[in-house]
Scaffold this motif. Structure first.
Motif, mmCIF file in Angstrom:
data_model
loop_
_atom_site.group_PDB
_atom_site.id
_atom_site.type_symbol
_atom_site.label_atom_id
_atom_site.label_comp_id
_atom_site.label_asym_id
_atom_site.label_seq_id
_atom_site.Cartn_x
_atom_site.Cartn_y
_atom_site.Cartn_z
ATOM 1 N N ALA A 69 -49.083 87.959 -52.696
ATOM 2 C CA ALA A 69 -47.904 88.807 -52.578
ATOM 3 C C ALA A 69 -48.241 90.085 -51.818
ATOM 4 O O ALA A 69 -49.241 90.732 -52.088
ATOM 5 C CB ALA A 69 -47.369 89.152 -53.964
ATOM 6 N N SER A 84 -43.155 94.727 -54.618
ATOM 7 C CA SER A 84 -43.695 93.761 -55.574
ATOM 8 C C SER A 84 -44.275 92.535 -54.870
ATOM 9 O O SER A 84 -45.121 91.836 -55.417
ATOM 10 C CB SER A 84 -42.597 93.292 -56.533
ATOM 11 O OG SER A 84 -41.655 92.472 -55.852
ATOM 12 N N TYR A 96 -42.355 90.017 -54.118
ATOM 13 C CA TYR A 96 -41.492 88.906 -54.528
ATOM 14 C C TYR A 96 -40.037 89.291 -54.378
ATOM 15 O O TYR A 96 -39.661 90.449 -54.554
ATOM 16 C CB TYR A 96 -41.750 88.524 -55.997
ATOM 17 C CG TYR A 96 -43.173 88.107 -56.223
ATOM 18 C CD1 TYR A 96 -43.601 86.838 -55.888
ATOM 19 C CD2 TYR A 96 -44.100 89.000 -56.747
ATOM 20 C CE1 TYR A 96 -44.910 86.460 -56.067
ATOM 21 C CE2 TYR A 96 -45.415 88.634 -56.931
ATOM 22 C CZ TYR A 96 -45.813 87.356 -56.593
ATOM 23 O OH TYR A 96 -47.111 86.993 -56.765
ATOM 24 N N THR A 107 -45.079 80.648 -54.994
ATOM 25 C CA THR A 107 -45.554 81.836 -55.684
ATOM 26 C C THR A 107 -47.054 81.940 -55.442
ATOM 27 O O THR A 107 -47.671 81.034 -54.899
ATOM 28 C CB THR A 107 -45.222 81.796 -57.195
ATOM 29 O OG1 THR A 107 -45.412 83.103 -57.748
ATOM 30 C CG2 THR A 107 -46.066 80.786 -57.943
ATOM 31 N N ASP A 159 -51.942 84.544 -58.503
ATOM 32 C CA ASP A 159 -51.915 85.691 -59.419
ATOM 33 C C ASP A 159 -50.639 85.724 -60.244
ATOM 34 O O ASP A 159 -50.664 85.994 -61.446
ATOM 35 C CB ASP A 159 -52.068 87.009 -58.653
ATOM 36 C CG ASP A 159 -53.478 87.206 -58.124
ATOM 37 O OD1 ASP A 159 -54.424 86.635 -58.714
ATOM 38 O OD2 ASP A 159 -53.634 87.922 -57.131
ATOM 39 N N GLU A 160 -49.499 85.437 -59.624
ATOM 40 C CA GLU A 160 -48.235 85.443 -60.354
ATOM 41 C C GLU A 160 -48.175 84.270 -61.326
ATOM 42 O O GLU A 160 -47.699 84.424 -62.456
ATOM 43 C CB GLU A 160 -47.048 85.399 -59.382
ATOM 44 C CG GLU A 160 -45.711 85.493 -60.050
ATOM 45 C CD GLU A 160 -45.425 86.820 -60.745
ATOM 46 O OE1 GLU A 160 -44.371 86.903 -61.412
ATOM 47 O OE2 GLU A 160 -46.233 87.769 -60.656
ATOM 48 N N ARG A 168 -50.090 85.236 -64.249
ATOM 49 C CA ARG A 168 -49.443 86.297 -65.031
ATOM 50 C C ARG A 168 -48.480 85.718 -66.059
ATOM 51 O O ARG A 168 -48.358 86.230 -67.164
ATOM 52 C CB ARG A 168 -48.690 87.250 -64.103
ATOM 53 C CG ARG A 168 -48.132 88.482 -64.810
ATOM 54 C CD ARG A 168 -47.318 89.347 -63.865
ATOM 55 N NE ARG A 168 -46.040 88.744 -63.544
ATOM 56 C CZ ARG A 168 -44.972 88.751 -64.353
ATOM 57 N NH1 ARG A 168 -45.026 89.325 -65.535
ATOM 58 N NH2 ARG A 168 -43.843 88.177 -63.976
#
Length: 107
Positions: free
Chosen positions: A23, A32, A34, A88, A91-92, A95
């Motif tokens: 991202a 962000s 996103y 995506t 990392d996301e 999360r």
């Protein structure tokens, strides 16, 4: 970005062929990286056989085995697929979902 050791461990060998994304923020996305939302879903249809297994108090392994034979895909698999497809970042996905290490028998 290139697949690092963490990506290979969590996503498996397929990450070598995938273009993993990271991202990068901008004013449009409030920095962000996103825009919008992407659902990560795990849906378990309860058929008659699974209902019976649940009613009998079958062990989790038996329930999981039956569900997988019926095409069930765990939440971690859905998150992996989103990261591998570029929808995506890894990392996301990490999360929002606990991604266990990829097992060779999942290929």
């Amino acid at each position: 970005i290139a697949a690092d050791a963490r990506a290979r461990r969590l996503l498996g060998p397929e990450c070598e062929r995938a273009a993993l994304h990271q991202a990068v923020g901008c004013p449009r996305c409030a920095h962000s990286g996103y825009r919008g939302r992407q659902a990560v879903l795990e849906i378990l249809p309860i058929d008659a056989e699974l209902d019976a297994l649940i009613g009998q108090g079958a062990p989790l392994d038996a329930l999981r085995r039956h569900a997988q034979l019926q095409g069930f895909s765990p939440l971690a698999d859905a998150a992996r697929a989103l990261a591998l497809s570029g929808r995506t970042s890894l990392d996301e996905a990490l999360r929002v979902v606990d991604l266990p290490p990829h097992r060779a028998d999942e290929d």
